[in-house]
Design an enzyme around this catalytic site. Structure first.
Site, PDB file in Angstrom:
ATOM      1  N   CYS A  65      -0.651   6.517   0.133  1.00  0.00           N
ATOM      2  CA  CYS A  65      -1.853   7.355   0.222  1.00  0.00           C
ATOM      3  C   CYS A  65      -1.623   8.527   1.183  1.00  0.00           C
ATOM      4  CB  CYS A  65      -3.054   6.497   0.618  1.00  0.00           C
ATOM      5  SG  CYS A  65      -4.637   7.244   0.180  1.00  0.00           S
TER       6      CYS A  65
ATOM      7  N   HIS B 209      -2.927   2.521  -3.424  1.00  0.00           N
ATOM      8  CA  HIS B 209      -2.983   1.379  -2.516  1.00  0.00           C
ATOM      9  C   HIS B 209      -2.386   0.123  -3.150  1.00  0.00           C
ATOM     10  CE1 HIS B 209      -5.707   3.053   0.660  1.00  0.00           C
ATOM     11  NE2 HIS B 209      -5.929   3.919  -0.313  1.00  0.00           N
TER      12      HIS B 209
ATOM     13  N   GLU C  68      -1.560  -2.576  -1.721  1.00  0.00           N
ATOM     14  CA  GLU C  68      -2.079  -3.821  -1.125  1.00  0.00           C
ATOM     15  C   GLU C  68      -3.327  -4.308  -1.863  1.00  0.00           C
ATOM     16  OE1 GLU C  68      -4.982  -1.088   0.276  1.00  0.00           O
ATOM     17  OE2 GLU C  68      -2.813  -0.910   0.147  1.00  0.00           O
TER      18      GLU C  68
END
Length: 398
Positions: free
Chosen positions: A268, A363, A365
């Site tokens: 990001c 992202h 995660e």
């Protein structure tokens, strides 16, 4: 239920009901297209100084729990929903969304047409806005404040362009997240990553810990000596808020990492900073990508991933072919755009061909899902492992 008013800097206004705390809040208004994961959105530091409009109409029915926050507080500047849940209904809920917003002083508004607001922002672009409720709707004489005065108040708020915000959301002191028990082979030493906190989400070091990595999370103000003093096998730059062009300290730190050919992974905001460190420009998107449903192609594999996004800026790099990184006449060698958004051709990833460095604009995660991009943490581990055994080639094996 008291009234509230959402005011945009172009003069549009939307009356509704007060939701959460009452008062005044200002920020850049953006929209999030996720149908789930509002707790992760609220606690994502990347939303610092932003008023978030949820496009899903019904928000709050799972309440707020103690397991899903991505940081220690709610970061959004304001919250806009259409139809808030009357009461939470989930076995993990510990409080209602409304109560959580009140407790942390987050001013919100409900009962507005979020679809109309989103369509307006898609056509006109994100802009500054304000939510006004309670005493903020009346002047010192007790009269209802005029719309033109509220618009002027909104226009007094600082714009996101030029904002250097990572230092406002970063940790003050270093902390360490150790590997998950059983994730490191018996007798082996774990890999060590230094993660620069530009607004990091708690799930990120956890994803590394699952893969046997010890992560030292350091403040955005960390110096090259402080980072290198931790003897990292790799360096990670997190997501975060603000304009990447203003992050001069972090860009200098990243260049120090690249100069030493330490494996690097950024996500990001970290992707934007890699782009600028390599000498590419960045620019502000008209309305950005925010949600958990963006289709991105990994050009290495041809696989299309559904990915989680939260960004309003993007890297300006050539979409086709290899490019020589412009910084100091090619000091960092060749670079390719490794990932691209299939909705609008925005650069979604970079891979250095002559350095062990890569990044993505989204992202991986993805605590609220989806998990299509989790393999990128494995790619980072592979890169560090190859580097420690002196077998490192280029970052993404292009």
């Amino acid at each position: 239920m008291s009234g509230a008013l959402l005011v945009l800097e172009d003069g549009r206004s939307y009356p509704g009901d007060a939701f959460g705390a009452t008062g005044e809040t200002l920020g850049e208004i953006v929209f999030n297209t996720g149908m789930t994961g509002y707790q992760e959105t609220l606690t994502d530091p990347s939303y610092h100084r932003q008023i978030v409009v949820m496009t899903a109409p019904h928000i709050g029915n799972t309440g707020m729990n103690d397991e899903d926050p991505e940081s220690t507080r709610i970061w959004v500047a304001g919250y806009v929903v259409r139809d808030p849940a009357v009461r939470p209904s989930n076995w993990r809920s510990r409080r209602s969304l409304d109560d959580a917003l009140v407790a942390e002083g987050i001013v919100g508004i409900s009962g507005v047409d979020t679809r109309a607001i989103t369509r307006h922002l898609r056509e006109q672009g994100v802009m500054r806005a304000g939510i006004f409720s309670g005493d903020a709707l009346v002047d010192e004489a007790g009269r209802t404040r005029r719309l033109e005065d509220l618009v002027a108040r909104v226009r007094s708020a600082p714009p996101m362009t030029g904002a250097d915000l990572a230092g406002e959301v970063s940790v003050d002191e270093r902390y360490t997240v150790d590997p998950v028990p059983g994730s490191v082979a018996e007798g082996a030493e774990p890999l060590t990553v230094v993660a620069v906190d530009l607004g990091i989400k708690s799930m990120t070091p956890h994803r590394l810990a699952e893969r046997g990595v010890r992560t030292h999370v350091v403040p955005s103000t960390a110096t090259p000596d402080e980072v290198l003093g931790l003897a990292p096998d790799g360096v990670f730059f997190s997501n975060g808020p603000g304009d990447p062009a203003a992050a001069t300290h972090e860009i200098d730190l990243l260049r120090a990492v690249l100069d030493r050919k330490i494996p690097f992974f950024g996500i990001c905001y970290g992707n934007q900073l890699l782009g600028r460190a390599l000498g590419f420009g960045t620019y502000k998107l008209v309305y950005g990508h925010r949600g958990i449903n963006q289709p991105v192609m990994d050009r290495r594999t041809g696989k299309v991933e559904i990915t989680a996004h939260n960004h309003g800026f993007a890297v300006d790099a050539p979409l086709t072919g290899e490019a020589v990184a412009p910084h100091e006449e090619g000091r960092y060698g060749r670079v390719v755009v490794s990932h691209v958004d299939l909705n609008d051709d925005v650069v979604e990833g970079l891979a250095c061909l002559d350095l062990p460095a890569f990044s993505v604009q989204y992202h991986p995660e993805a605590a609220a899902g989806p998990h299509d991009a989790a393999y990128l943490f494995d790619r980072f581990v592979e890169l560090m492992t190859a580097s420690t055994t002196e077998e490192a080639g280029d970052a993404a094996s292009y």
